[in-house]
Structures are given as C-alpha cells and as structure tokens.
Design a protein around this motif. Structure first.
Motif, PDB file in Angstrom:
ATOM      1  N   PRO A  10      11.960  -7.616 -22.482  1.00  0.00           N
ATOM      2  CA  PRO A  10      13.056  -6.553 -21.506  1.00  0.00           C
ATOM      3  C   PRO A  10      14.200  -7.818 -22.056  1.00  0.00           C
ATOM      4  CG  PRO A  10      11.363  -7.601 -20.433  1.00  0.00           C
ATOM      5  CD  PRO A  10      10.741  -8.257 -21.833  1.00  0.00           C
ATOM      6  N   PRO A  13      16.065  -7.718 -15.844  1.00  0.00           N
ATOM      7  CA  PRO A  13      14.729  -6.901 -15.099  1.00  0.00           C
ATOM      8  C   PRO A  13      14.788  -5.318 -14.837  1.00  0.00           C
ATOM      9  CG  PRO A  13      16.289  -8.309 -14.247  1.00  0.00           C
ATOM     10  CD  PRO A  13      16.861  -7.617 -14.948  1.00  0.00           C
ATOM     11  N   ASP A  15      14.378  -3.178 -16.650  1.00  0.00           N
ATOM     12  CA  ASP A  15      13.917  -2.309 -17.805  1.00  0.00           C
ATOM     13  C   ASP A  15      12.449  -2.281 -17.302  1.00  0.00           C
ATOM     14  OD1 ASP A  15      16.092  -2.193 -19.051  1.00  0.00           O
ATOM     15  OD2 ASP A  15      15.431  -3.918 -20.893  1.00  0.00           O
ATOM     16  N   ALA A  16      12.136  -3.088 -16.578  1.00  0.00           N
ATOM     17  CA  ALA A  16      10.850  -2.839 -15.259  1.00  0.00           C
ATOM     18  C   ALA A  16      10.914  -2.836 -14.400  1.00  0.00           C
ATOM     19  CB  ALA A  16      10.005  -4.447 -16.394  1.00  0.00           C
ATOM     20  N   VAL A  17      11.688  -3.547 -13.836  1.00  0.00           N
ATOM     21  CA  VAL A  17      11.528  -3.492 -12.101  1.00  0.00           C
ATOM     22  C   VAL A  17      12.260  -2.104 -11.621  1.00  0.00           C
ATOM     23  CG1 VAL A  17      12.027  -4.715 -10.271  1.00  0.00           C
ATOM     24  CG2 VAL A  17      12.016  -5.869 -11.977  1.00  0.00           C
ATOM     25  N   PRO A  18      12.290  -1.027 -10.960  1.00  0.00           N
ATOM     26  CA  PRO A  18      12.630  -0.232 -10.779  1.00  0.00           C
ATOM     27  C   PRO A  18      14.005  -0.423 -10.040  1.00  0.00           C
ATOM     28  CG  PRO A  18      11.280  -0.543  -9.552  1.00  0.00           C
ATOM     29  CD  PRO A  18      10.420  -1.332 -10.615  1.00  0.00           C
TER      30      PRO A  18
ATOM     31  N   ALA B 376       7.791  -4.230  -9.838  1.00  0.00           N
ATOM     32  CA  ALA B 376       7.313  -4.113 -11.560  1.00  0.00           C
ATOM     33  C   ALA B 376       5.853  -3.049 -11.603  1.00  0.00           C
ATOM     34  CB  ALA B 376       8.290  -5.019 -11.974  1.00  0.00           C
ATOM     35  N   ASN B 390       6.257  -3.107 -21.392  1.00  0.00           N
ATOM     36  CA  ASN B 390       8.397  -3.771 -20.620  1.00  0.00           C
ATOM     37  C   ASN B 390       7.676  -4.665 -19.502  1.00  0.00           C
ATOM     38  OD1 ASN B 390      10.270  -3.330 -22.153  1.00  0.00           O
ATOM     39  ND2 ASN B 390      11.183  -1.886 -21.047  1.00  0.00           N
ATOM     40  N   THR B 391       6.838  -3.850 -18.639  1.00  0.00           N
ATOM     41  CA  THR B 391       6.669  -4.860 -18.047  1.00  0.00           C
ATOM     42  C   THR B 391       5.263  -6.003 -17.615  1.00  0.00           C
ATOM     43  OG1 THR B 391       6.482  -2.621 -16.388  1.00  0.00           O
ATOM     44  CG2 THR B 391       4.936  -4.065 -15.031  1.00  0.00           C
ATOM     45  N   PHE B 394       7.698  -8.896 -18.688  1.00  0.00           N
ATOM     46  CA  PHE B 394       8.229  -9.315 -17.430  1.00  0.00           C
ATOM     47  C   PHE B 394       7.457 -10.348 -16.680  1.00  0.00           C
ATOM     48  CE2 PHE B 394       9.648  -8.792 -13.100  1.00  0.00           C
ATOM     49  CZ  PHE B 394      10.869  -9.101 -12.732  1.00  0.00           C
ATOM     50  N   PRO B 399      13.313 -12.646 -16.904  1.00  0.00           N
ATOM     51  CA  PRO B 399      13.972 -12.003 -18.690  1.00  0.00           C
ATOM     52  C   PRO B 399      15.167 -12.882 -17.947  1.00  0.00           C
ATOM     53  CG  PRO B 399      14.341  -9.739 -17.087  1.00  0.00           C
ATOM     54  CD  PRO B 399      13.517 -11.239 -16.273  1.00  0.00           C
TER      55      PRO B 399
END
Lengths: 444, 636
Positions: A10, A13, A15-18, B376, B390-391, B394, B399
């Motif tokens: 990623p 962040p 991309d993964a963390v809303p 996440a 992606n998660t 992460f 990242p």
C-alpha cells in the motif's frame, strides 16, 4: 485466511485504514470552535462584570479544551483544506477568548493560526507548488539555523542583519538560537555560589547595637542537590551558577580610566600593606590582601555583565532570602552577601603531586554584593565589590595552634572577623564558611 | 565489446525532491519518538523536585524579572543602509555606583513638558555647549572646569574670574604674618582658553549655564559625605566613547520633548535595560510559557502532573498528532520560563520534539498504530468478511510516509549543523590544540564523577607517566575534533556505520566522564535518525519460533468481527490466523495443539501466546484490565 500470502504494498494508510468521516471530524471541530467561542462570550461578560478572575480561569480552560478538540479533529482529517480553515477560526476565537493577561499564549495562538493558514494553502496547492513552498520554508529554516550558528561575536554583517532583523523572533519562539559552540573556545572552571544570610534579631541591650543571626547557604549542595538518579537537578543548579560567571575580567580595558583607578584605589587601600604603609588606624575596617598568585592583581576584579548585575543577581539574592527565611517579617530584616566561588581544576603538574582538588585554595571567591529581599544592592560603593577574596594556602608550624592549611578571607569579608579569628574558628559552628561542605562528602 | 554507459545525470531539482520527499518507513522516527519521550519524561519528572525553585513566583529567576524581560528586552540592529550612522546607544556605566549616580543626575533634571522645556534646557545647556566643541579634548576640559568647583564659594570665584573681574582677596598666614593675597590669577589660569576668549556677553552666558548645572548637582542627595556621585557623573561623560556620548546626550535632550510619564518610563527603561526603547528594532521577546501565567503552587503542581501524563501519552504514541504538539508547547514553556537553568540537553530535547511534531511519529511502534491496525482489520472484515491484500500489507508493516522521512531528514541535516559548529568553534581555543581542554574537563571537580575516589586515583595513575598523559589528552582532543568535524561529511557515505559507532562512543565517554548523561543520550537519539529503517524494525520483530494461534469468530456477528479486529491489531508478529465460522456463538482462541479457549481462559491463552501481550501481561493485574480485555475479545 492465509496471512502469509504475498503482500501488496500500500502506498498510503488510506488504502487500508478507512478515513474518518469528514462530517464527524467537522462536528468535532465545531465543538472546539464552540468552546473557543464560549470563551469569547465569557470575555464579553467579564468586561462588564466585577471580579473577572473566575471567569478568566474558565476562559483559559475553554480555550485550551477547544483548541485541543479542534486539533484532534484536524488530526483526523488533515487532508481536507477546510479542516485547516476551521483551525484558523479556532485559533482566532481562542486569541480573543483568552484574557489579556495570558498574552504569551496570544502569540502562540497567532502562530497556530498562521500554521493553519499555511497548511490550508498547501492543501489547496498542486503537488509541484507544495514542494516549492515547503522547499522555501526549508531554506528559510536552515538559513536561520546557520545564522544562529554564526551569530556569536564577532559575526559578519550579513549574519548580524539576518539574525537580528529576520530570524531572531522566529528562532526565539521555537528556541533554536543556540550556536552549538559547546566548550568553545575552551572549557572554563565551574562555579559554586555561597550566600551569607544575615537576619536582624534584636538589639544588644549593653551596646545598643543590632544583633544578627547568620547562616551560610551553598548552591549547589552536595549531595543534597543530586535529587534524581542522573543528577539532572544538580546540573541545572550548576547552570544557575554559571550565569553569574559571565563578565569582564580585569581592569585593563581602554575606557573608564577614572573609574578603574577609583575601583583599584579603594580595593588597594584595604590591603594590609597599604594600611601599614600609610600607618592608618584601620582597626575597624577589615583588611584583605590580594591573591598572591593571581597576577597582575587587576585580574582579580571581574565586572559582571549588565544583565547579570541588573536582574539575574538581584533575583537570585531575593530568592535565597525568601527561601531561607520563615516569613515575610524575617525576610524584611534579612540581607544576603553573595559570593561566586570559581573552582579551578588542578593543572596536571599539581594534580600528579597528589594535591586535593577540593582544597579551599583551589577556589577563587568573588564578592558579588550584599542585597536585601527585594534584590536591591545595598552598597554599590563597597570596596570589595566584584573583587576576588583570596583563600590563601598556609603551612602551619609545629607549635601553631591553628592547623588549617589556609586563611579564608571570604569569611573575613563576610563576617567582619579578623583573619586570626577566622583561622581559629571551628567551621562546623557555622559562623565562618565550612569548606568541607563543598566536597562530595557522602561517597569520599 | 560494449562500453559501459553512465546513467543520465539527474536534474538538480530531482535530487532535491528525492532527498527530502521520498517516502520512508516511519519506524525510525517512531523509535526516535519513544527514546525521546522516555528521556523527556525523565527530564520533566526531575523538575517535580524543583518546580517552585525554578518556575515559581519567587524562583531563582523570579516571575517579576522574567515578566519584565519578556515584555521589555530590546533588540537592536546595525543600520542597514547608512554607512555613516554610528551603531551606538545611550549607555549607563556598568559599575553599579556610577550607574546609580548617573541615574540620580538624570532624575534630578528639572521637570519639563513638551510645551515648557525651558528649565530642562537650561540645566543641560552647559553640557550641550561643551559637546558642541569640535575637539573632544575641549569637551573633557569644559567638564573638568566645573568638576573642579567643590563648593559654592569656589564656583563663584571661578565665575568671577571668568567674567574678568577680580576675585576677592584672601588673607594668608605666612612666616611674616598675615598677608593679603590676590588669587584672581590662579582662577583665571584654570579657566579654559576657549571660554576666556569669548565676548563678555558669552562669558556671562557660560557663567549662567555653569551656575545652573552646578546648582543642579549640588541639590542632589548623593548619599555620602564626599559626594562622590557628582564626580562619577562627570567621569562617565568624559570616559564614554564619542559615539556613545552623542547617543547619551541625544537621549537626554530628547527627554525634553516627552511628557513627565514618558520621561519616567524612558529613564526606568534606561536604568534597567541600558538603552532607549525608541531606537530598538523591537522590544519584548517572542516567548510563551504557561508558567508566566500560573504561579500558584497547587495549580502549578496539577499542570505539571498533566504535562507528565501528556508526555507519557506521546511516548506511548497515543493520539500522537495532538500530543506531539502539546508536548512541544509544554516543554518549550519550561524552557522559555527560566533559561538560566538550561544547558545543551534542553537544546537537543527541543530540536527532537520540534521535528517529531512535524513528522508522523505515531505511525509505528505506537498505540496509534494499534488503533489503526484495529480500524484497518475491522474495515476489511466489514468489506469482505476477510483480510484483503491491502490490509495484510498494512498490518505487516506501516506504509512508507513522506512526512516521517521528511522529519528525519530535517533532524539529520540539523544534526550536521550541530556537529560542524561544535567542532569548528573548538578550533578557536588553544586548549583544544594542546590537549588541555580534555584534561580540564575530566578533572573538573564539580562534575559528578569526581565524587568517586577510584576515578580520582585512575586520573592520578594516568599522570604518573608523562608520555601516557600527553598521548591520552592529545588523542582525546583529536578524536573529538575529528568526530565533530568529519561526521557531517562521513554520515552520507559508506562509512556511516563507522562514524555512528564512533560518535556514539564519544557521547558515551563524555556522558560518563562529565556526568552529562541525558545530554549525551539525546545526542545518541539524534544519531538514531541515521539508522536505516529495517535495522530498527527488525529488532522489534519476534523470532521465527513464535507460537501460532487461531482465532475463531462469526463474521456475521458485529461483536465477533470487532473482537477479531482487536486480536489482529494486537498481533504485531503475524501469529494469528483468523478462522471464520458462521456457526460460532462465541469467539475462541486456539493454540497449535488445537485446544480452544474462550472467556477468561481465552484471555489467559491469548496473553500467553501473543508476544506483545505477553510482554505486557503485568498490565492484567491492574484492576479491570483483564475483565475489559475478556469482554472485548470474547463477547457473549
């Protein structure tokens, strides 16, 4: 779910963390704004009310909580330019919400508003412009650091102009004015401060003269002032003592001829030699010789820097009186004599011979004046003011009743006792200065 | 045979942006945050013993003094354009008695107002006349002329002689008995030529001016029988350098144009700050501190405790974006309040905190990171009922971050400034050339190491053999100078590892010998900024033999997905495999042997098996923590 499968990479962040919901962030920021706004309203009320102290305290609390809340909201969505706009608004409201006596935080809030404006502009700019703007800020910052590094005298004109006109406010605000000239040009000796507190306790019924109680105070005290395991509290006190060491040594400067002559004359007239030469009856006035090895003797005078003499020294004196007297009444009847004891490190040729690095003869006491509790210098024309008061080594003879290996003229000056009385006095009694307290006694 | 081709040169701006703005692993800055935070916490806990002594109302540097300083302290700049404008200001003598005397003189000047300046102008007329002489020697002579008039009778005699009249005859007792003596000549001889040659009217004017000045000085209570203060005033005017004299007299004359309150303010300012605020570039300091505004001991203690809590939160990386700003503001507040207690350590602490505030130091090795991992995981489970690619990436590592890398660059460059300045400035001192600097430091009796007899004996042993002593001190200063001057260059080469090691060794030695542990530790923390990311990240990873756990949950149950997310958030070493089980009524954890546990037993198994929690298992003894964790991981 196989967590050992190959990983994607990623780039952000997000991309993964809303992301936090923009509306939630905004609402939190509005709460912060509301709190700051409430402080403004309380300010209006306080302006028309009587005692505004409780209201002002509330205003401070509201602004603090409001700013932290707004800051938290911004930290949730720093990618939104308008969140930074809300930061500008909160800082502005906070500025007006704080009472005028919190003026130093007005400056801080202004800076916060400025930073928010800057961040908002960055967010509104394209990536290319962001890089340009941040690069410009970088250059500004490090040119400032360079100007601070090159600012100690003698500095070039360019540095002088850049530092004083442009950078000083900025670097002062963020406390980055240090030139990093550590132990330059040379490591100097450390200093200890000795204070003689003198409190008037009444009148002697037979002589009618005032009676005094005296007490010696030392800073830093060993090992009491090593209050934490790493000795930070001790080193902080050494920094305090170091402040008083700043000054001009000697009288051999081009100007002030009359004054130097006068200072020299008055000091010289108080040496035993001068008194005997002029066959003066000076039985009442103490006589103190110059230090025998610190030659020329004019080097034994050290005029403190203007800031030291005008406010640092008076503040220290006032602090000592207030700290070591039980109440205001006693403080009002107390004066303090201040001595800075420059502790010379032994040169190698003496050290190797086994001389004690804590021998009283290794100290160079300077008299820095006598002060009252308000920090007023009591006698600016004191003959010994800013002069070194020697601790002269002596070798007791076989039949000598006094076994001390030194004559302590600092105590002679401080107490008004004769040298032979000081020599005979027991230092443990507290009347004359106890040199043993300067050792690291607990572990030696 | 092909010729080797050199890659095309990057444009300069590309090099610039690559250097500053390439994203980097935030683990380094996170480790710097933890190290700095722990040291800052210690530094501020140590303040707890001295809160009143350093920052209270009657501290060593009392509130009243610092208040005045921050509102009034002047700063001045040399003229930017003018070549011929001297950089001189009104100055009082530094000798306190002389300063006191001169201020008495200034305060004794007759009151004036902008509409009526006559009395003050008259009082200063003689000094201004003297100053108008082209030759500075004549100024001195003119002042000495008045200075030599010790009494009113003498003054009148001088002025009589100046007017060209005969001074009264006195009776002297000689060997031949009483004799009338005309003393006019001696007074005339002591009258400066530049006055004696004036017209009668002008001489009368001079006489008036002298009389006015003399009366003014005579009316001042000098406080001693010899009235030495009077002489101090003359001496100062004579001895002050010409530019300073002009500035002083301009200042005194300019007071005439001000009203009484402003005159008083300006004189007070001159006495305290030794300058004229009207010609300052700016007055006051741009500093802030909560201790300027809170001086009540109880309130101070509460605020100080709160500051320590915020520092702890910052160290743990909780709400780091907010707490980093709060910590910097708080710590600078201590610094700005009492600069007299500071030393190099505080400078380094501030630099670290400032750059940690810019970079996202909470992106790794922090509670913030755990929260982000939780969010996440939860989002991924909510999206797809599984942990997507992606998660997973992460969760595996934070990242790369532009601002984390940017902050580390700032720290690295600043560090080079520090080293270079420290090294080059030492070259000014002879003791750094002949080696005495090292000796003076190690034998300084006030440094804490000198408390140990063993240390003193070791030093004496070094001095037993002369060559040993000289070799030691020579290599010590050469080593110091080499490290400080060469490091800013070598850090950017393949020798980085070597210089980091040598610089760390130097700081360790200084820390031990001088007792400046915290200063040196902070310098070492700065050096950490030069360590590659992986070096730090890998040190925090668990080994390959860690236990593997499975965590069963029902993806259709919101409480279960939250528990699974929490389990993944706490699993920083990739030990857990999630097992979706649509039939599960409770979450459970199972170790490699397949034995599943839930509830309190599950919590115990979880904390035993998971490396992060096993290190923090002591926290379970805090009342409520175990129950809370059980509730969250194994909801009913």
């Amino acid at each position: 779910m196989d967590r050992d499968a190959p990983l994607a990479s990623p780039t952000s962040p997000a991309d993964a963390v809303p992301l936090y919901d923009a509306r939630a962030s905004r609402n939190i920021a509005f709460i912060g704004l509301g709190l700051c706004g409430a402080a403004v309203l309380l300010g209006v009320v306080a302006a028309f009310g009587g005692d505004s102290t409780p209201l002002n305290s509330m205003r401070v609390a509201l602004v603090f909580i409001g700013m932290v809340t707004t800051g938290a909201a911004i930290s949730m969505r720093p990618d939104l330019w308008w969140m930074w706009g809300l930061g500008v608004a909160a800082s502005t409201l906070g500025f007006f919400g704080l009472s005028p006596d919190w003026d130093s935080f007005h400056a801080l809030l202004l800076v916060m508003a400025g930073v928010s404006v800057f961040a908002m502009l960055l967010r509104l700019s394209s990536l290319r412009w962001r890089i340009v703007i941040i690069s410009a800020m970088l250059m500004f910052h490090f040119v400032g650091i360079f100007s601070a590094v090159t600012s100690p005298p003698t500095s070039p004109w360019l540095t002088d102009q850049a530092f004083t006109r442009v950078y000083n406010p900025y670097l002062q605000f963020i406390y980055m004015r240090n030139a990093y000239h550590f132990y330059s040009p040379e490591p100097g000796p450390a200093s200890i401060l000795a204070f003689l507190l003198k409190t008037e306790t009444g009148t002697d019924p037979t002589t009618g003269r005032a009676r005094y109680k005296t007490e010696w105070i030392v800073m830093p005290r060993k090992p009491i002032d090593v209050r934490d395991p790493l000795g930070l509290s001790y080193y902080r006190r050494l920094s305090l003592t170091e402040q008083l060491a700043r000054g001009n040594a000697g009288l051999a400067m081009p100007n002030d001829q009359f004054e130097k002559t006068d200072v020299w004359y008055r000091r010289n007239s108080r040496t035993p030699d001068a008194a005997s030469r002029r066959e003066l009856d000076r039985s009442e006035a103490i006589q103190i010789p110059f230090h025998p090895t610190e030659v020329p003797t004019i080097r034994q005078y050290k005029l403190p820097n203007a800031d030291v003499a005008r406010f640092i020294l008076p503040s220290y004196a006032s602090h000592v009186i207030l700290d070591f007297t039980p109440d205001k009444e006693a403080a009002a009847k107390t004066t303090v004599k201040v001595y800075r004891l420059e502790h010379q490190a032994l040169p190698v040729d003496q050290f190797r011979l086994g001389l004690n690095p804590f021998h009283p003869g290794t100290y160079r006491p300077y008299f820095l004046g006598e002060y009252d509790a308000r920090g007023n210098l009591l006698n600016p024309q004191e003959d010994f003011l800013y002069w070194m008061l020697p601790v002269v080594p002596r070798t007791p003879g076989p039949g000598d009743p006094n076994k001390k290996g030194y004559i302590d003229y600092m105590s002679v000056h401080a107490t008004g006792m004769k040298p032979e009385e000081v020599l005979a006095a027991d230092e443990k009694d507290g009347q004359v200065f106890d040199w043993n307290q300067l050792r690291w006694s607990s572990l030696r | 045979m092909s010729t080797p081709t050199t890659p095309p040169a990057r444009p300069w701006w590309r090099g610039w942006t690559d250097f500053w703005f390439t994203p980097g692993d935030p683990t380094t800055i996170a480790f710097v945050r933890i190290s700095t935070g722990l040291l800052v916490l210690y530094i501020h806990l140590a303040y707890s013993f001295d809160l009143q002594a350093f920052f209270g109302k009657h501290a060593w540097y009392a509130s009243a003094f610092v208040e005045r300083e921050r509102h009034e302290s002047p700063s001045y700049a040399q003229p930017f354009w003018a070549w011929d404008q001297p950089f001189a200001f009104p100055r009082l003598p530094d000798y306190p008695h002389r300063r006191q005397a001169f201020m008495k003189f200034l305060r004794a000047l007759p009151e004036s107002s902008p509409t009526d300046t006559s009395a003050r102008v008259a009082a200063l007329a003689y000094i201004n006349r003297a100053y108008s002489f082209q030759n500075p020697g004549e100024f001195n002579h003119a002042l000495a002329y008045v200075q030599q008039m010790p009494s009113r009778t003498e003054m009148e005699r001088y002025l009589t002689a100046l007017a060209g009249n005969k001074v009264e005859t006195i009776t002297e007792i000689t060997g031949d008995g009483p004799k009338k003596v005309d003393i006019s000549e001696s007074y005339k001889a002591n009258t400066p030529d530049f006055y004696a040659n004036l017209s009668t009217d002008e001489r009368a004017k001079v006489a008036n001016e002298v009389r006015t000045l003399w009366n003014l000085l005579d009316g001042i209570a000098w406080g001693d029988a010899e009235r030495r203060g009077r002489n101090y005033v003359f001496n100062h005017l004579v001895e002050i350098p010409p530019d300073g004299r002009k500035a002083l007299l301009d200042f005194v004359n300019s007071l005439t144009k001000e009203n009484a309150a402003e005159q008083k303010r300006l004189l007070d300012y001159l006495e305290y700050w030794n300058n004229d605020p009207r010609v300052a570039l700016r007055t006051g300091s741009n500093i802030f501190s909560i201790w300027f505004h809170i001086t009540d001991p109880t309130q101070m203690a509460l605020v100080h405790a709160a500051v320590c809590v915020v520092i702890l939160m910052f160290t743990l990386g909780l709400f780091t974006r907010v707490t980093s700003v709060l910590v910097w503001i708080a710590c600078v507040g201590y610094i700005h309040r009492t600069q007299q207690v500071l030393f190099g350590m505080d400078t380094m602490m501030n630099i670290l905190l400032f750059y940690l505030m810019i970079g996202n130091s909470g992106a790794a090795l922090s509670l913030d990171r755990l929260i982000a991992r939780f969010r996440a995981s939860r989002a991924s489970l909510a999206r797809s009922g599984t942990i997507d690619a992606n998660t997973r990436a992460f969760l595996a590592c934070p990242p790369p971050s532009v601002n984390a890398a940017f902050a580390m660059r700032l720290l690295q460059v600043h560090f080079c400034f520090i080293y270079m300045a420290a090294g080059l400035s030492k070259l000014k001192g002879p003791a750094w050339w002949d080696g005495r600097a090292f000796w003076d430091v190690v034998v300084n009796p006030e440094f804490t190491l000198m408390q140990y007899t063993l240390y003193e004996e070791a030093l004496r042993a070094v001095t037993k053999l002369k060559p040993v002593y000289y070799v030691t001190i020579s290599f010590a200063v050469w080593f110091t100078l080499f490290i400080e001057i060469a490091t800013p260059f070598l850090l950017w080469t393949r020798l980085r590892w070597v210089v980091i090691f040598l610089a760390t060794a130097m700081h360790a030695i200084i820390g031990v010998l001088m007792g400046l542990n915290l200063f040196e530790l902070l310098m070492v923390v700065m050096l950490l900024a030069f360590l590659p990311d992986r070096v730090i990240r890998d040190r925090f990873r668990g080994g390959p033999g860690l236990a593997k756990l499975t965590f069963a949950f029902n993806p259709a149950n919101a409480a279960h997905t939250r528990a699974a997310s929490l389990a993944l958030a706490l699993d920083i070493d990739n030990q857990i495999t999630l097992v979706p089980d649509k039939a599960a009524t409770a979450t459970s954890v199972a170790s490699a042997d397949g034995k599943a546990a839930t509830g309190t037993e599950g919590t115990a198994a979880f904390t035993r098996g998971l490396r992060l929690l096993s290190m923090l298992s002591w926290l379970l003894w805090v009342p409520g923590v175990r129950a809370l964790l059980t509730r969250r991981l194994f909801p009913r």
